[in-house]
Design a protein around this motif. Structure first.
Motif, PDB file in Angstrom:
ATOM      1  N   ASP A 159      38.016  39.982  26.630  1.00 45.47           N
ATOM      2  CA  ASP A 159      37.054  38.979  27.075  1.00 45.47           C
ATOM      3  C   ASP A 159      36.554  39.431  28.456  1.00 45.47           C
ATOM      4  O   ASP A 159      37.194  40.268  29.113  1.00 45.47           O
ATOM      5  CB  ASP A 159      37.761  37.620  27.163  1.00 45.47           C
TER       6      ASP A 159
ATOM      7  N   ASP B 103      34.524  37.108  31.157  1.00 45.01           N
ATOM      8  CA  ASP B 103      34.664  36.093  32.215  1.00 45.01           C
ATOM      9  C   ASP B 103      36.100  35.587  32.277  1.00 45.01           C
ATOM     10  O   ASP B 103      36.651  35.123  31.277  1.00 45.01           O
ATOM     11  CB  ASP B 103      33.715  34.909  31.954  1.00 45.01           C
ATOM     12  N   GLY B 104      36.704  35.678  33.447  1.00 42.69           N
ATOM     13  CA  GLY B 104      38.079  35.227  33.610  1.00 42.69           C
ATOM     14  C   GLY B 104      39.107  36.303  33.285  1.00 42.69           C
ATOM     15  O   GLY B 104      40.303  36.074  33.434  1.00 42.69           O
TER      16      GLY B 104
ATOM     17  N   ASP C  85      41.394  34.865  28.521  1.00 42.47           N
ATOM     18  CA  ASP C  85      41.877  33.818  29.436  1.00 42.47           C
ATOM     19  C   ASP C  85      41.769  32.433  28.815  1.00 42.47           C
ATOM     20  O   ASP C  85      42.187  31.460  29.429  1.00 42.47           O
ATOM     21  CB  ASP C  85      41.056  33.834  30.741  1.00 42.47           C
TER      22      ASP C  85
ATOM     23  N   ASP D 198      39.689  32.920  22.843  1.00 49.17           N
ATOM     24  CA  ASP D 198      40.265  34.268  22.739  1.00 49.17           C
ATOM     25  C   ASP D 198      41.554  34.278  21.910  1.00 49.17           C
ATOM     26  O   ASP D 198      41.726  35.106  21.009  1.00 49.17           O
ATOM     27  CB  ASP D 198      40.606  34.805  24.140  1.00 49.17           C
TER      28      ASP D 198
HETATM   29 MG   LIG Z   1      36.827  33.939  29.394  1.00 47.36          MG
END
Ligand SMILES: [Mg+2]
Length: 397
Positions: free
Chosen positions: A47, A49-50, A333, A338
């Motif tokens: 993933d 973002d994060g 995250d 995810d």
């Molecule tokens: Mg994310």
């Protein structure tokens, strides 16, 4: 939970800001080395973002983890529910932020699979969400010939949303005339929308929800009409969506995402829930037909695995095909997208997916993850190091 192995070299990338490409000077960062005599039969899906970045700032260890995998020729793909830009633009941005070479062949945004819905390429579609006309241009890049935005419609017919004044100048800056006018005297010559695609998080929920509602209540997707079948109890679904209304697609279901603000922010899933509530209130609980792609759906994971297989072939050549990809580590995250996606995914190619949750994004330590990961690690760097060790123990490398 496994104890993460300490990297030999700790090279913090915190606060790197904008960084130039310096891959030639890259240092090897992990103890674990993959035996090069055998092609790794595992890979990664990350993933973004994060995990790799938080808003526009790289997450410490992300560069190190991806550089290591590239040095070792271990294939990986980036699998994000984000979007709103073309794949080329997003890859360029990310490459600069993370200082690793990337290409679009290893990159899947939430709306990327919309490119394959060729049945709509020659039709007229409404594209919702994202900044200005960026998603309109993304859709055109995918091959869609007639793409209309809510801003185009509002600029041509400002009465359609009486509370649109604050956005008026924004819309005027990019709006183009819709391919047909609203012409109720002659419906065949009137603006007809065949499908609605929510590409990215809507910016103007009021206008966007009003237009989607209008179209889902219309006769055959002709804007400005109202189907006479709505509310007819002799018909299935009380007559709702029985009159050739457009198909409705969402690119992802994420309720939350990790931005630069300290609390998680509402994502596209927030808009979906809001629109579902609106639809229920207006129709008295009629079923709303819609399709949602993106993580955690099977379709998106399947698309990602195909990219990963192609990327592996690109790195190792056709010889890799004799030793198929057996395991994929999904590092994310967000337990809802995810982790749930990796846990539920049924690979048509027979690979096993291991879900790895990191602490640098949506999920916060101390919360019970809504979907239990196979393992939790501090960050992407530790996750990668653990996974390579794990693959080696399993005899995968
Ligand atoms: Mg994310």
């Amino acid at each position: 939970m496994a104890t993460p192995v300490t990297p030999v070299i700790r090279r913090s990338l915190a606060n790197t800001g904008r960084i130039r490409c310096r891959n030639l000077q890259r240092q090897r960062s992990f103890q674990t080395k993959v035996t090069q005599s055998k092609i790794p039969n595992f890979g990664f899906a990350f993933d973004i973002d994060g995990v790799l970045v938080r808003s526009s700032t790289p997450i410490p260890g992300a560069h190190k983890a991806l550089s290591y995998l590239q040095d070792e020729r271990i294939p990986f793909v980036l699998l994000t529910n984000g979007g709103g830009k073309s794949e080329e633009e997003r890859v360029r941005d990310l490459q600069e932020k993370l200082d690793v070479p990337l290409d679009t062949g290893m990159f899947l945004q939430s709306h990327t699979p919309f490119a394959n819905l060729k049945q709509y390429h020659d039709k007229t579609v409404l594209v919702v969400g994202g900044d200005h006309d960026k998603c309109q241009r993304v859709a055109q890049g995918y091959g869609y010939k007639n793409v209309v935005t809510p801003g185009d419609i509002y600029t041509a017919y400002p009465d359609i949303w009486p509370f649109g004044k604050p956005f008026e100048e924004v819309y005027k800056a990019f709006a183009k005339p819709p391919p047909k006018p609203i012409n109720l005297e002659s419906p065949p010559d009137s603006l007809k929308i065949d499908a609605i695609f929510v590409y990215n998080d809507p910016r103007d929920w009021g206008l966007d929800a009003s237009l989607i509602l209008d179209l889902m209540l219309s006769e055959q997707g002709i804007l400005g009409t109202l189907s006479k079948k709505n509310g007819d109890s002799s018909l299935p679904n009380n007559g709702y969506l029985q009159d050739g209304q457009p198909a409705l697609y969402y690119s992802n279901p994420d309720l939350w995402w990790a931005s630069s603000y300290h609390l998680n922010r509402l994502g596209q899933g927030g808009f979906q829930f809001a629109f579902d509530g609106l639809w229920n209130a207006v129709t008295g609980g009629a079923k709303l037909e819609k399709t949602t792609i993106g993580k955690p759906t099977q379709a998106t994971y399947e698309y990602a695995e195909n990219l990963l297989r192609q990327h592996r072939k690109k790195i190792w050549g056709p010889v890799g095909l004799n030793d198929p990809l057996k395991r994929v580590y999904m590092v994310g995250d967000n337990p809802e997208s995810d982790i749930q996606g990796a846990n539920n995914y049924q690979s048509p190619h027979g690979s096993d997916w291991t879900s790895v949750l990191v602490k640098t994004g949506v999920w916060k330590e101390g919360q019970e993850p809504s979907h239990k990961p196979d393992i939790i690690h501090e960050n992407v760097s530790e996750a990668v190091q653990w996974a390579v060790e794990d693959a080696r123990k399993r005899g995968s490398a």
